[in-house]
Enzyme design. Structure first.
Site, PDB file in Angstrom:
ATOM      1  N   LYS A 184       0.818  -1.212   0.000  1.00  0.00           N
ATOM      2  CA  LYS A 184       0.000   0.000   0.000  1.00  0.00           C
ATOM      3  C   LYS A 184       0.860   1.275   0.000  1.00  0.00           C
ATOM      4  CE  LYS A 184      -3.380  -2.702  -0.276  1.00  0.00           C
ATOM      5  NZ  LYS A 184      -4.385  -3.306   0.550  1.00  0.00           N
TER       6      LYS A 184
HETATM    7  C1  LIG Z   1      -5.299  -4.555   0.846  1.00  0.00           C
HETATM    8  C2  LIG Z   1      -6.780  -4.451   0.902  1.00  0.00           C
HETATM    9  C3  LIG Z   1      -7.487  -4.791   2.056  1.00  0.00           C
HETATM   10  C4  LIG Z   1      -6.863  -5.498   3.218  1.00  0.00           C
HETATM   11  O1  LIG Z   1      -5.911  -4.765   3.869  1.00  0.00           O
HETATM   12  P1  LIG Z   1      -5.119  -5.475   5.079  1.00  0.00           P
HETATM   13  O2  LIG Z   1      -4.426  -4.328   5.743  1.00  0.00           O
HETATM   14  O3  LIG Z   1      -4.172  -6.455   4.449  1.00  0.00           O
HETATM   15  O4  LIG Z   1      -6.114  -6.107   5.947  1.00  0.00           O
HETATM   16  C5  LIG Z   1      -8.837  -4.541   2.100  1.00  0.00           C
HETATM   17  N1  LIG Z   1      -9.481  -4.007   1.047  1.00  0.00           N
HETATM   18  C6  LIG Z   1      -8.838  -3.695  -0.090  1.00  0.00           C
HETATM   19  C7  LIG Z   1      -9.609  -3.084  -1.212  1.00  0.00           C
HETATM   20  C8  LIG Z   1      -7.469  -3.921  -0.202  1.00  0.00           C
HETATM   21  O5  LIG Z   1      -6.846  -3.659  -1.361  1.00  0.00           O
END
Ligand SMILES: *Cc1c(COP(=O)(O)O)cnc(C)c1O
Length: 382
Positions: A184
């Site tokens: 991210k």
């Molecule tokens: C990455 C992602 C998540 C999950 O995030 P985590 O921090 O790994 O729990 C949830 N929703 C979307 C759209 C994502 O891309």
């Protein structure tokens, strides 16, 4: 052809993060503590909100948000087929029923007309995803919230820094979950944060993130801490740690610069891709894209290759890519449990069938972007 493989994603971490994490370890306070609080405060200041709670993931944030909004058995939550499984898993886990509606073809975001049409007496919440970093229409979303008295739980895993009408995603009074997963725009390795509208709810969320223990129990081993605690609810183990927060604070210091670089790379892609049979990501007027993804769509109508063939050709030319997302109705569990069928969401299907996410991250050079575009030009041809 480029001689080395260009990975689809690479976190922007190095010596600064290594040093900050090392210092956190050497302080001997390695779980939730002062650094987590600092990161929470930095994010709350940035968003202009009273409370942000540091958590172990975005998924944990979405789960606790549904609980805090009182969503449970018998309730319906309207959401999108164009998301990662986590967004829908949490709805199922609290015992509510996910009601999916189709997306807009250009952005891949929930179609808000369809959201309004899907509202029933059982609807308790809407869980939108800001796909790729392009915000949902927040003005209209919040109007729907106020008109129907619904909870809005925003999956902002892609959308830290994204704006609509000048307003940051996370600033409009909704429960908003951010992800700091490795891929991210800001990472703590694993981690997340939940924006909470008021202090009382934040206290409840903090308690639920730490076994349901009463206030300040995280502090119970420190010099000023108290060994006594109560259990307010059967909570979870969802807290952020100070090792994660140390990395997060280091990332935070360079967040604006990283976002700027993403926007510059995206702009370079947009220019270079003009002559290819692809559609570049939509950016509607009034929206500031956070550029978590650079999702292009192949013009399959004017090509003989399939999307999967193009991905394979790119890989052979040393370019890593990804696909966001395999729509929820493709998955066995959701077909069996809720009877979802891919063809019930035609826009999500066409969006998925032609989509490729190209590499986009701050350590990329403009030459890397050129390499991707050159490889794509060769890959889409006959
Ligand atoms: C990455 C992602 C998540 C999950 O995030 P985590 O921090 O790994 O729990 C949830 N929703 C979307 C759209 C994502 O891309």
């Amino acid at each position: 052809m480029r001689p080395t493989f260009l990975p689809y994603n690479q976190p922007e971490v190095g010596e600064d993060e290594w040093r900050a994490v090392g210092e956190a370890i050497m302080s001997r306070w390695i779980t939730r503590g002062r650094l987590t609080q600092q990161l929470e405060e930095a994010l709350a200041d940035y968003l202009g909100v009273p409370e942000v709670v540091g958590l172990s993931s975005c998924t944990a944030g979405l789960h606790l948000a549904l609980m805090a909004a009182g969503v449970g058995p018998g309730d319906e939550v309207i959401s999108t087929p164009m998301t990662f499984a986590a967004s829908i898993n949490v709805i199922d886990q609290v015992g509510a029923k996910p009601v999916l509606v189709d997306v807009d073809e250009d952005t891949g975001n929930l179609n808000l007309d369809l959201v309004e049409q899907a509202i029933t007496r059982r609807t308790k919440a809407v869980l939108p995803v800001h796909y790729g970093g392009h915000s949902v229409d927040l003005v209209r979303l919040n109007r729907i919230r106020d008109r129907w008295g619904l909870a809005i739980i925003e999956d902002a895993a892609h959308a830290l820094g994204s704006r609509h009408d000048g307003h940051l995603v996370g600033s409009s009074g909704n429960l908003t979950a951010f992800s700091f997963y490795a891929t991210k725009n800001l990472t703590t390795g694993e981690g997340g944060a939940l924006v909470v509208p008021d202090a009382a709810m934040a206290e409840r969320i903090r308690a639920l993130s730490l076994h349901g223990l009463s206030r300040n129990a995280w502090n119970r081993y420190s010099e000023g801490g108290d060994w006594r605690y109560d259990v307010m609810a059967p909570g979870y183990k969802y807290n952020m740690t100070d090792i994660e927060a140390a990395m997060g604070l280091t990332q935070w210091a360079k967040f604006e610069a990283m976002q700027q670089k993403r926007a510059q790379l995206a702009s370079h892609y947009q220019q270079r891709l003009r002559l290819l049979p692809v559609v570049v990501p939509a950016v509607r007027p009034g929206f500031d894209h956070a550029w978590h993804l650079f999702p292009i769509h192949l013009r399959l109508d004017v090509m003989s290759k399939t999307r999967d063939q193009v991905i394979e050709e790119l890989r052979r030319r040393n370019i890593g890519t990804a696909v966001h997302f395999i729509p929820i109705p493709h998955f066995t569990y959701y077909q069996r449990r809720y009877g979802f069928k891919p063809n019930d969401f035609p826009h999500a299907e066409t969006f998925y069938a032609s989509e490729i996410s190209l590499p986009l991250y701050p350590s990329m050079s403009f030459e890397d972007v050129d390499d991707v575009v050159d490889a794509l030009a060769e890959s889409v041809g006959d």
